[in-house]
Design an enzyme around this catalytic site. Sequence first.
Site, PDB file in Angstrom:
ATOM      1  N   TYR A   1       0.822  -1.204   0.000  1.00 33.43           N
ATOM      2  CA  TYR A   1       0.000   0.000   0.000  1.00 33.43           C
ATOM      3  C   TYR A   1       0.855   1.252   0.000  1.00 33.43           C
ATOM      4  O   TYR A   1       2.011   1.247   0.417  1.00 33.43           O
ATOM      5  CB  TYR A   1      -1.005   0.007   1.160  1.00 33.43           C
ATOM      6  CG  TYR A   1      -0.452   0.346   2.517  1.00 33.43           C
ATOM      7  CD1 TYR A   1      -0.433   1.664   2.979  1.00 33.43           C
ATOM      8  CD2 TYR A   1       0.034  -0.645   3.365  1.00 33.43           C
ATOM      9  CE1 TYR A   1       0.058   1.977   4.238  1.00 33.43           C
ATOM     10  CE2 TYR A   1       0.520  -0.336   4.620  1.00 33.43           C
ATOM     11  CZ  TYR A   1       0.527   0.979   5.058  1.00 33.43           C
ATOM     12  OH  TYR A   1       1.013   1.286   6.297  1.00 33.43           O
ATOM     13  N   CYS A   2       0.248   2.319  -0.521  1.00 34.57           N
ATOM     14  CA  CYS A   2       0.871   3.640  -0.537  1.00 34.57           C
ATOM     15  C   CYS A   2      -0.201   4.637  -0.094  1.00 34.57           C
ATOM     16  O   CYS A   2      -1.123   4.271   0.630  1.00 34.57           O
ATOM     17  CB  CYS A   2       1.424   3.966  -1.926  1.00 34.57           C
ATOM     18  SG  CYS A   2       0.176   4.012  -3.223  1.00 34.57           S
ATOM     19  N   ARG A   3      -0.107   5.861  -0.525  1.00 31.19           N
ATOM     20  CA  ARG A   3      -1.080   6.869  -0.125  1.00 31.19           C
ATOM     21  C   ARG A   3      -2.443   6.622  -0.768  1.00 31.19           C
ATOM     22  O   ARG A   3      -3.463   6.578  -0.095  1.00 31.19           O
ATOM     23  CB  ARG A   3      -0.564   8.267  -0.484  1.00 31.19           C
ATOM     24  CG  ARG A   3      -1.487   9.389  -0.053  1.00 31.19           C
ATOM     25  CD  ARG A   3      -0.882  10.762  -0.366  1.00 31.19           C
ATOM     26  NE  ARG A   3      -1.832  11.807  -0.058  1.00 31.19           N
ATOM     27  CZ  ARG A   3      -2.802  12.210  -0.892  1.00 31.19           C
ATOM     28  NH1 ARG A   3      -2.928  11.646  -2.079  1.00 31.19           N
ATOM     29  NH2 ARG A   3      -3.643  13.159  -0.535  1.00 31.19           N
TER      30      ARG A   3
ATOM     31  N   ILE B   1      -3.766   4.076   1.881  1.00 34.37           N
ATOM     32  CA  ILE B   1      -4.046   4.392   3.279  1.00 34.37           C
ATOM     33  C   ILE B   1      -5.164   5.434   3.392  1.00 34.37           C
ATOM     34  O   ILE B   1      -5.842   5.510   4.409  1.00 34.37           O
ATOM     35  CB  ILE B   1      -2.765   4.832   4.031  1.00 34.37           C
ATOM     36  CG1 ILE B   1      -2.986   4.748   5.545  1.00 34.37           C
ATOM     37  CG2 ILE B   1      -2.301   6.198   3.563  1.00 34.37           C
ATOM     38  CD1 ILE B   1      -1.737   4.838   6.373  1.00 34.37           C
TER      39      ILE B   1
END
Length: 103
Positions: free
Chosen positions: A63-65, A92
Amino acid sequence: MINEIDSESLHGRIASGEDVLLVDIRTPAEVAQGAIPDAMQLPMHLIPIRISELPKDRDVVLYCRSGARSYQACAYMMQQGYERVLNLRGGIIAWARHGYPIA
């Protein structure tokens, strides 16, 4: 095709004790603003040199932003022979929007 998982499904799998490895591929500055608890931190640019640290025998959720960078990282890992890799759809941001914990 990149496999994806949504926040609700991921939260359910974690809550039920499934053996899922969460990998936060954001920069250290982004991680300092909050991360999903118990996630491994591995900035995206380090994946090619540290990929051997990631297991092939269990589900790995990147996951990233927002889910865009982690989607690309999933594609790269699949090219390297990883079959059990999933992208957290919405990153996120989606996780936080549902009120799930952030450390």
